[in-house]
Scaffold this active site. Structure first.
Site, PDB file in Angstrom:
ATOM      1  CE1 TYR A  10       8.257  19.909   3.468  1.00 45.08           C
ATOM      2  CE2 TYR A  10       9.772  18.230   4.213  1.00 45.08           C
ATOM      3  CZ  TYR A  10       8.771  19.084   4.585  1.00 45.08           C
ATOM      4  OH  TYR A  10       8.641  19.159   5.767  1.00 45.08           O
ATOM      5  CG  HIS A  64      -1.555   1.170   1.507  1.00 40.04           C
ATOM      6  ND1 HIS A  64      -2.449   1.797   0.685  1.00 40.04           N
ATOM      7  CD2 HIS A  64      -1.395   2.271   2.439  1.00 40.04           C
ATOM      8  CE1 HIS A  64      -2.870   3.110   1.141  1.00 40.04           C
ATOM      9  NE2 HIS A  64      -2.131   3.268   2.070  1.00 40.04           N
ATOM     10  NE  ARG A  79       3.404   3.281  11.244  1.00 38.51           N
ATOM     11  CZ  ARG A  79       4.773   4.060  10.592  1.00 38.51           C
ATOM     12  NH1 ARG A  79       5.502   4.865  11.358  1.00 38.51           N
ATOM     13  NH2 ARG A  79       4.740   3.790   9.423  1.00 38.51           N
ATOM     14  CD  GLU A 101       9.328  10.337  -2.501  1.00 36.67           C
ATOM     15  OE1 GLU A 101      10.450  10.350  -3.216  1.00 36.67           O
ATOM     16  OE2 GLU A 101       8.163  10.061  -3.007  1.00 36.67           O
ATOM     17  CG  ASP A 110       6.267  18.038 -26.779  1.00 32.77           C
ATOM     18  OD1 ASP A 110       6.651  17.589 -25.434  1.00 32.77           O
ATOM     19  OD2 ASP A 110       5.974  17.258 -27.484  1.00 32.77           O
ATOM     20  CG  HIS A 118      11.830  10.245   9.545  1.00 31.25           C
ATOM     21  ND1 HIS A 118      10.320  10.025   9.119  1.00 31.25           N
ATOM     22  CD2 HIS A 118      12.194  11.356   8.703  1.00 31.25           C
ATOM     23  CE1 HIS A 118      10.014  10.920   8.318  1.00 31.25           C
ATOM     24  NE2 HIS A 118      11.009  11.768   8.240  1.00 31.25           N
ATOM     25  CE  LYS A 129       5.631  27.071  -0.447  1.00 31.17           C
ATOM     26  NZ  LYS A 129       4.943  27.444  -1.763  1.00 31.17           N
TER      27      LYS A 129
HETATM   28 CU   CU1 Z   1      10.619  13.758   7.633  1.00 27.96          CU
END
Ligand code: CU1
Length: 522
Positions: free
Chosen positions: A254, A74, A447, A252, A103, A300, A328
């Site tokens: 971002y 997934h 998890r 990744e 193009d 992480h 933003k």
């Molecule tokens: Cu991160």
């Protein structure tokens, strides 16, 4: 003179060969978008399997190993098969139109970039059906678990290699096109924000995809040649894999959100009938987020035993990203402020993006706090956090962009009633699905487990009901797309009242005459 230039009719293949051999950026954009839609439904059906297993404790209608494979596939397929190709599809369609190029710069490379994807998808999906179970290591492919097992892990690794090649080639094409093929007068600071966000995203991809390729190649040699890069018994270090993986993995994140920022920045001004607020600050904020994304990866992995100084560094660096991101969000709100807004489907998805992505951003700041993360890591709080970023963030922006540009792509208006049903059922289903997962995580539910203790039963059942609702709702989107491709009201050149025909090539911020009501300069 006439005769000199008459080379006869050019050969245009038809049928399937048109799509196999096409070098046209619109055709290739369409291929990417349809591929992404198919992968979205495949990976989505795996998520339905996950939510079915977790509907009640004690169900266990699949093997635990199968459940783990569902979460791995997934994640991998949604990231590499659905979200990223959708954004590349948008880039192929819109970047040449927006900068006034005929193009992409490298049309044949463009064809090859796309056709690598189905090959990778066959390997990735196929790895599900061969013996092994190594693919049960989660989408992050952590050793030591991922070093074990059979063919399935090798197929996953090879698929990641091919996906990486496709991304790098696609990014080189986007960078080359933007740097060399802008129409006269289209300076960098006049490019529409969608072009800017993809320009920056393409650099991120070129920088980090080789890092991922290196990480999985080391896994491959560990699996087959006992290189022991990540094997502690042979002098290697499994934590090193996490460092390398997340040096890719955080940028990744971002890669999957910056193009979304670009889409939303195109849509909100149109339906607020005001130019984008703070164009230059949007460009600089995008670039700042991209640079910061390289120096926060170890948030992480707070629980691997880093020194406190390193934990503090990664905590503060991560929090710093909230500053340009906040710029933003405030710019989008300021764009809507006192605008004469209407709420067609693209605008609904864009506003939902601003509201719900921001919730995902806030829980990101919560998770950046080291002592909090050490409690919450590997719980459902993290799952809730990144689904607010990736579903109500990336995916909602993709829907917003699809509804916004479908009239341009197909020549027909989509069915607004069906679009609104799709939006509201997605909005409600999504929140029923993922909001309770914050509570589950705070209560300590881990998890990646196929069963759980009784006290988590109620919120899991609510979450699963939301999941089935959200999943079924997406079939509406397919109906909308099919109806729109096949016919319907002809789209006008202007399409949206808030934007005129120049909308596709205008610089951003738009000149005042682009809007139905000129902005009042105070
Ligand atoms: Cu991160």
């Amino acid at each position: 003179m006439e005769a000199v230039h008459d080379h006869g009719h050019e050969h245009h293949p038809s049928g399937i060969m048109r799509w196999v051999t096409t070098t046209n950026h619109k055709d290739i954009g369409t291929l990417y978008l349809f591929f992404s839609l198919i992968m979205f439904f495949f990976a989505g059906s795996l998520a339905m399997g996950i939510r079915a297993e977790l509907f009640q404790p004690g169900l266990q209608f699949m093997q635990p190993n199968t459940f783990n494979q569902l979460t791995t596939m997934h994640g991998l397929i949604m990231v590499f098969g659905a979200i990223m190709p959708a954004f590349v599809g948008f880039a192929n369609w819109q970047v040449p139109l927006m900068i006034g190029a005929p193009d992409m710069a490298l049309p044949r490379l463009n064809n090859w970039s796309f056709w690598l994807l189905p090959m990778a998808a066959i390997l990735l999906v196929g790895s599900f059906f061969v013996p092994g179970g190594a693919a049960a290591g989660g989408w992050t492919m952590y050793p030591p678990l991922f070093i074990q097992g059979g063919l399935s892990g090798d197929m996953t690794i090879f698929a990641v290699h091919i996906l990486g090649i496709s991304s790098i080639l696609g990014s080189i094409n986007i960078i080359t096109t933007i740097m060399n093929m802008r129409a006269p007068g289209m300076t960098y600071m006049k490019m529409p924000l969608f072009v800017w966000t993809w320009f920056i995203t393409a650099f991120l991809l070129v920088a980090v995809m080789p890092v991922l390729a290196g990480a999985v190649t080391m896994l491959l040699t560990d699996r087959h040649f006992d290189t022991h890069f990540f094997n502690a018994a042979g002098g290697g270090d499994p934590v090193m894999f996490q460092h390398i993986f997340w040096f890719f993995g955080h940028p990744e994140v971002y890669i999957m959100i910056l193009p979304a920022f670009g889409i939303v920045s195109s849509i909100i001004p149109t339906f607020a009938r005001k130019p984008l607020f703070g164009y230059a600050s949007m460009v600089y904020a995008t670039a700042s987020i991209a640079i910061l994304s390289f120096i926060v990866w170890a948030h992480h992995m707070y629980s691997v035993g880093m020194p406190t100084a390193a934990q503090l560094y990664f905590m503060y660096a991560t929090m710093l990203i909230a500053v340009p991101t906040g710029v933003k969000v405030f710019n989008w709100i300021a764009t809507m402020w006192e605008g004469s807004m209407t709420f067609e489907t693209p605008m609904l998805f864009a506003i939902a993006f601003v509201a719900l992505f921001t919730i995902g951003g806030f829980t990101g700041i919560v998770l950046a706090v080291v002592p909090v993360d050490i409690q919450l890591q590997d719980t459902y709080y993290v799952v809730a956090h990144f689904h607010y970023v990736l579903v109500s963030g990336s995916l909602f922006a993709i829907f917003a962009g699809a509804y916004y540009w479908l009239p341009k792509w197909t020549g027909h208006m989509y069915n607004e009633t069906l679009g609104k049903w799709h939006f509201w059922l997605s909005m409600i289903g999504f929140n029923i699905l993922f909001f309770p997962q914050h509570f589950l995580g705070l209560a300590g539910m881990p998890r990646r487990i196929p069963d759980y203790a009784l006290q988590f039963a109620d919120f899991n059942m609510i979450s699963s009901i939301g999941g089935f609702m959200f999943g079924a709702t997406q079939l509406l989107f397919v109906i909308v797309v099919i109806k729109c491709v096949r016919g319907g009201t002809k789209a006008t050149a202007q399409v949206w009242e808030g934007a005129d025909t120049l909308e596709w090539t205008i610089p951003s911020p738009a000149p005042y005459h682009t809007f139905a009501t000129p902005p009042v300069i105070k």
